[in-house]
Write a protein that holds these residues in place. Structure first.
Motif, PDB file in Angstrom:
ATOM      1  N   SER A 286       0.831  -1.204   0.000  1.00 43.61           N
ATOM      2  CA  SER A 286       0.000   0.000   0.000  1.00 43.61           C
ATOM      3  C   SER A 286       0.869   1.258   0.000  1.00 43.61           C
ATOM      4  O   SER A 286       1.999   1.256   0.473  1.00 43.61           O
ATOM      5  CB  SER A 286      -0.909   0.010   1.229  1.00 43.61           C
ATOM      6  N   ASP A 326      -3.837  -0.393  -0.833  1.00 41.97           N
ATOM      7  CA  ASP A 326      -4.619   0.825  -0.657  1.00 41.97           C
ATOM      8  C   ASP A 326      -3.727   2.055  -0.830  1.00 41.97           C
ATOM      9  O   ASP A 326      -2.508   1.996  -0.661  1.00 41.97           O
ATOM     10  CB  ASP A 326      -5.248   0.848   0.742  1.00 41.97           C
ATOM     11  N   TYR A 331      -0.523   6.179   1.974  1.00 44.02           N
ATOM     12  CA  TYR A 331      -1.200   5.251   2.888  1.00 44.02           C
ATOM     13  C   TYR A 331      -0.828   5.653   4.310  1.00 44.02           C
ATOM     14  O   TYR A 331       0.368   5.785   4.646  1.00 44.02           O
ATOM     15  CB  TYR A 331      -0.758   3.821   2.611  1.00 44.02           C
ATOM     16  N   THR A 349      -4.867   2.783  -6.906  1.00 40.45           N
ATOM     17  CA  THR A 349      -4.647   1.694  -5.958  1.00 40.45           C
ATOM     18  C   THR A 349      -4.302   0.415  -6.716  1.00 40.45           C
ATOM     19  O   THR A 349      -4.289   0.363  -7.940  1.00 40.45           O
ATOM     20  CB  THR A 349      -5.904   1.453  -5.114  1.00 40.45           C
ATOM     21  N   GLY A 366      -7.924  -2.197  -4.196  1.00 43.49           N
ATOM     22  CA  GLY A 366      -7.485  -1.257  -3.174  1.00 43.49           C
ATOM     23  C   GLY A 366      -8.376  -0.029  -3.112  1.00 43.49           C
ATOM     24  O   GLY A 366      -9.011   0.361  -4.094  1.00 43.49           O
ATOM     25  N   ASP A 367      -8.437   0.615  -1.940  1.00 40.49           N
ATOM     26  CA  ASP A 367      -9.263   1.790  -1.707  1.00 40.49           C
ATOM     27  C   ASP A 367      -8.396   3.047  -1.620  1.00 40.49           C
ATOM     28  O   ASP A 367      -7.268   3.005  -1.112  1.00 40.49           O
ATOM     29  CB  ASP A 367     -10.046   1.645  -0.398  1.00 40.49           C
ATOM     30  N   TYR A 372      -5.337   6.914   1.430  1.00 43.56           N
ATOM     31  CA  TYR A 372      -6.040   6.008   2.341  1.00 43.56           C
ATOM     32  C   TYR A 372      -5.604   6.358   3.754  1.00 43.56           C
ATOM     33  O   TYR A 372      -4.408   6.416   4.067  1.00 43.56           O
ATOM     34  CB  TYR A 372      -5.693   4.556   2.035  1.00 43.56           C
TER      35      TYR A 372
END
Length: 969
Positions: A286, A326, A331, A349, A366-367, A372
């Motif tokens: 991430s 993410d 991140y 992402t 992924g967000d 994130y």
């Protein structure tokens, strides 16, 4: 008392005094005095770190330095022993590349780190102007491919840190840092570039921890990054749990200012251990650019573009596909962060992994395409642009269910997290468009996102897991959103689809609102954090737009919505409704803005207006003012472009103005290129090779000679074969000296077996057994003239004859001759002595050493002729006729000499002719001159066509050999 100990103590005191007095130590692995360039095992015997005798390894200089000293590394590539794993040893020093990182490179060869700091070095330690590449982490931890720093705080300035790796992730205690690993440190990096540093990739069948922080991993540290660029860095792959494609922070306080993050990548998730069904496959890493856990972070005036989280691993057999990483750019986990005046464009992402072959679900995408924030983070974003960021799709199913698509193209908030966005411009941030989810925001049930003074354009869809909250006030939201001061209106961006007319390529899209836009003067001043006086570009906030109605909250002037203040004092106002007279070329663009694109001379006026008004000239008619072309196209600095100069002065038609062409092509210094001198008849070209005679050295032998610079020395090994212990010795050489001052060695058998020099114009010959003996003439050698020097000496009888151009030169012994020459097996030197303090400045040709006594006639006859290497009595014969390459050979023995720095080939042109009367033809008249003066002495007009000062059989033979030929002009 032990005398050895006393001497050692005195040496130590002297060395310490020298070091204490010296502030700069030099390093150069190919300095003139270094007999083995690039080989630290072969050093200049006088190596002391001075400018003239630098160290050839960086660690040697560091070890010799004391606190406060500077180690100055000259241009070059440094690798191997002494140039890797460099350790200051607790001393605060500066190690600096003399001409910057573009010219000085340290290469670890994928075998070792470049720097190790572990002895408490402070911020007074500095590494500056170096490229660090090829580093690969080694023990104790497989972290920090270029720099390993524990319990120390050095500074790094203007360095390039590229293509380094950590040593792998088999040691679980290592967390990463392919470029730099920091633990318990307070280091500062300023003006540095981190390029394509890579966390080591493990094999496809092995799941281990992703090495975090492709460029930098910092733990329990205070990190400052200023004016740095991060390009193409990547965490480790085939693992799990990695963060920060460029920078990873664990329990840190960090300030990141004026930095760019471009195309950095979180590594993809890995596969489980074979046969171990208890271990799942790995998630993608991430935070494509930055990952921070349990930290405090300030990011300001930075740009994030094209960064990406890692993709989740595909399911193996019956396992689920794993989740994508993410936070395409950033991140955060349990981290407090302030992010201001930053732009996020086209970050994304990681994609979810595919389900297993038999069973299992697909992994989730992924967000948070840009950001994130999770697990108790507190984030404030002020004056930020988020455009074209993307949450990736889910992993596909096989026999079971697909994963969830990634959500929140802009910002995802998870866990007990608070996110505040003030004066943000959000455009075209997306989640997978054909699947349900949040295009812009995701808010977990325990999280909250508050947005004020924003412009939100593009699909707007909110995903809330129930209980989470999103509030928006004083914002222009496409489709509308309930809240005080909100509305849906045209934001009137200056050029939302950019110069390429493609809204999907966000790098060139211009989201400045024009004057009078609906969001101008419409924000809530009370929402601005204390001290917020600048917009995203560093222009002034709270400036009135005279074309907009005051619709904000607080006290006028009101802040504009979004990241940009329209009337911020910077030259970004390109609409013309209120001052149409400021458009000199009538193209519909305000002159000040037009000049941003086409104002090469920086006078605030578009170039075409400068030309039409006569403010600037355009001699070549290419539509560009002359003064703009001259920056890169004016070799003579006369303010006129080179192609215009060429139209008037280019005698050889090569497209270069004559005065520029003559800079490196004008040996007679008359300002005209040499070939033009020849074609115009200004200079002669006796051998008709197209090169001015002024540029070449004439010699009746032609071929090549070896030019020495006054310091170089040519060595021939195999010294025993050149040793003469008894009997006669004859030494000959042709020399063309630039000057005759000082002591200049022609030939020397190392150890003073025998030697021949010119000293202030005198010829000096000597040898030594226990004491030096030498025979010296008066000053007879002339500079800038070919001189043939010969010495014939008989060991035992101590008789000697010295010849200059075949004529005997008297002289005296400086001490009574006695004994035999010294016994040694040392090399034969040409051009300098063993201590390199008697260097020759000029050209040497036809060096000959004999073990016979040559007669005067033999010396005269061969002075201007080549001889057969098989001639009896020759011990050494150097002709120097290779003309190129790094080596020259000695014709008698199987030994070659490596050309040292300061020695090079020079062309020798044979323009001689046996034409005594200058009529251009060798004929009966020339023969008559020789016969009438035969046996006498004189010059060419008297019949001395060989140049040895005597008219003899050799001159007669030369005329007969050239009889009937026409001499070159």
């Amino acid at each position: 008392m032990n005398l050895r100990l006393i001497r050692a103590a005195l040496s130590l005191v002297m060395f310490t005094s020298l070091c204490a007095a010296q502030t700069t130590l030099y390093v150069d692995d190919d300095a003139p005095g270094d007999p083995g360039p690039g080989d630290v095992g072969s050093s200049d015997p006088l190596e002391d770190g001075s400018s003239g005798h630098p160290f050839d390894a960086i660690q040697e200089a560091i070890d010799a330095a004391v606190a406060g000293d500077t180690v100055l590394v000259r241009d070059g590539l440094y690798s191997g022993n002494g140039n890797v794993a460099l350790n200051f040893g607790g001393k605060d020093l500066t190690v600096r590349g003399q001409n910057g990182a573009a010219f000085t490179t340290l290469d670890g060869g994928s075998a070792d780190r470049l720097f190790v700091f572990e002895n408490g070095e402070t911020s007074a330690s500095l590494v500056e102007g170096l490229t660090l590449t090829g580093g690969d982490a080694r023990s104790p931890l497989l972290c920090g491919g270029a720099v390993y720093c524990v319990g120390a705080s050095p500074r790094f300035e203007d360095c390039i840190i590229r293509n380094n790796e950590n040593g792998g992730t088999s040691d679980f205690s290592c967390h990463g840092g392919a470029g730099v690993y920091l633990f318990n440190s307070a280091s500062v990096f300023s003006g540095c570039r981190f390029i394509e540093n890579l966390g080591k990739r493990e094999g496809d069948e092995f799941l281990e921890f992703n090495a975090s922080g492709g460029a930098i991993y910092a733990e329990q540290s205070t990190l400052t990054l200023l004016d740095c660029d991060f390009v193409g860095n990547r965490t480790g792959e085939r693992g799990t749990d990695g963060i920060g494609g460029a920078v990873a922070l664990q329990t840190c306080t960090a300030t990141i200012a004026r930095c760019t993050f471009t195309d950095n990548l979180g590594g993809d998730g890995g596969w489980r251990w074979p046969g171990n069904s208890a271990i799942a496959n790995g998630d993608g890493a991430s935070g494509g650019a930055i990952g921070a856990v349990d930290s405090d972070l300030l990011v300001e005036d930075c740009a994030f573009s094209g960064n990406q989280g890692g993709e989740g691993a595909n399911g193996d057999e019956d396992l689920d596909g794993r989740d994508g990483g993410d936070g395409g750019a950033i991140y955060l986990d349990n981290t407090t962060a302030t992010i201001r005046r930053c732009a996020f464009r086209q970050n994304r992402t990681g994609r979810g992994g595919r389900a297993g072959l038999f069973f299992g679900d697909g992994g989730d995408g992924g967000d948070g395409g840009a950001l994130y924030a999770g697990a108790g983070s507190q984030v404030t974003l002020v004056n930020v642009l988020l455009a074209g960021n993307l949450a990736r799709i889910e992993g596909e199913a096989r026999q079971s269910l697909p994963g969830m698509p990634g959500v929140a193209g802009a910002v995802a908030a998870d866990g007990a997290t608070t996110v505040e966005m003030i004066n943000a411009t959000l455009v075209d941030n997306r989640a997978p468009s054909d699947l349900p989810g949040a295009d812009v925001f995701r808010v977990d049930s325990l999280a909250s996102i508050s947005v004020v003074n924003a412009i939100v354009r593009g699909p707007f869809d909110l995903l809330s897991d129930g209980g989470g909250s999103l509030t928006m006030t004083y914002s222009n939201v496409e489709g509308g959103f309930a809240g005080t001061g909100n509305f849906d209106g045209d934001p009137a961006f200056r050029d939302a689809d950019g110069v390429d007319d493609d809204p999907a390529t966000h790098g060139d899209n211009d989201f400045h609102p024009v004057y009078g836009a609906s969001g101008n003067d419409a924000g809530n001043n009370l929402a601005l954090p204390a001290g917020t006086t600048l917009d995203i570009e560093g222009g002034a906030r709270l400036v009135d737009d005279p074309n907009a109605a005051d619709a904000g909250a607080g006290t006028a002037p009101f802040v504009d919505l979004g990241a940009y203040e329209t009337n911020n004092g910077l030259p970004n106002d390109c609409d013309l409704p209120w001052d149409p007279n400021q458009d000199c070329n009538g193209n519909g663009i305000k002159d000040g803005c037009d000049a941003l694109v086409a104002d090469c001379n920086g006078n605030g006026i578009p170039d075409d207006c400068d030309l039409s008004a006569g403010t600037s000239l355009d001699c070549n008619g290419n539509g560009q003012p002359d003064e703009c072309e001259t920056e890169m196209n004016d070799c003579n600095n006369n303010g006129i472009p080179d192609d215009c100069d060429v139209a008037l002065l280019d005698c050889n038609g090569n497209g270069i103005p004559d005065d520029c062409d003559a800079v490196d092509n004008d040996c007679n210094g008359n300002g005209v290129p040499d070939e033009c001198d020849v074609t115009s008849g200004v200079s002669s070209d006796c051998n008709q090779d197209g090169i001015s005679d002024d540029c070449q050295v004439r010699s009746p032998l032609g071929g090549y000679g070896l030019q020495f610079d006054g310091a170089a020395r040519l060595d021939f090994p195999g010294g025993a074969v050149y040793r003469i212990m008894s009997g006669p010795v004859t030494i000959e050489a042709r020399v063309h000296l630039a000057d005759v001052s000082g002591s200049q060695t022609i030939v020397r058998k190392h150890g003073n077996n025998y030697w021949l020099r010119v000293v202030d114009g005198a010829i000096l010959f000597g040898f030594r057994s226990n004491n030096p003996y030498s025979y010296e003439t008066g000053p007879v050698v002339t500079a800038e003239t070919w001189e043939h020097i010969a010495v014939v000496y008989q060991f035992g009888t101590d008789t000697i004859s010295v010849y200059l151009n075949g004529q005997v030169v008297p002289g005296t012994w400086t001490a009574p001759p006695a004994g035999n020459p010294a016994t040694n097996n040392q090399p034969l030197y040409i051009g300098n002595n063993d201590n390199q303090v008697s260097g020759l400045n000029g050209i040497v040709d036809e060096v000959r050493v004999w073990n016979v006594a040559r007669t005067q006639g033999e010396i005269q006859g061969a002075a201007a002729e080549l001889i057969d290497p098989a001639t009896p009595g020759l011990v050494a014969y150097c002709r120097f006729d290779e003309g190129s390459g790094a080596n020259t050979r000695e014709e008698i023995q199987p030994f070659g000499g490596l050309l040292p720095s300061g020695a090079d080939w020079v062309v020798l042109v044979d323009c001689s002719c046996a034409d005594t009367n200058g009529d251009g033809v060798v004929d009966l008249a020339d023969l008559a001159v020789i016969l009438s003066n035969f046996g006498g002495s004189g010059a060419l007009a008297d019949g001395d066509v060989t140049g040895d000062g005597t008219i003899d059989l050799f001159d007669l033979a030369r005329v007969l050999a050239e009889f009937g030929t026409t001499c070159a002009p």
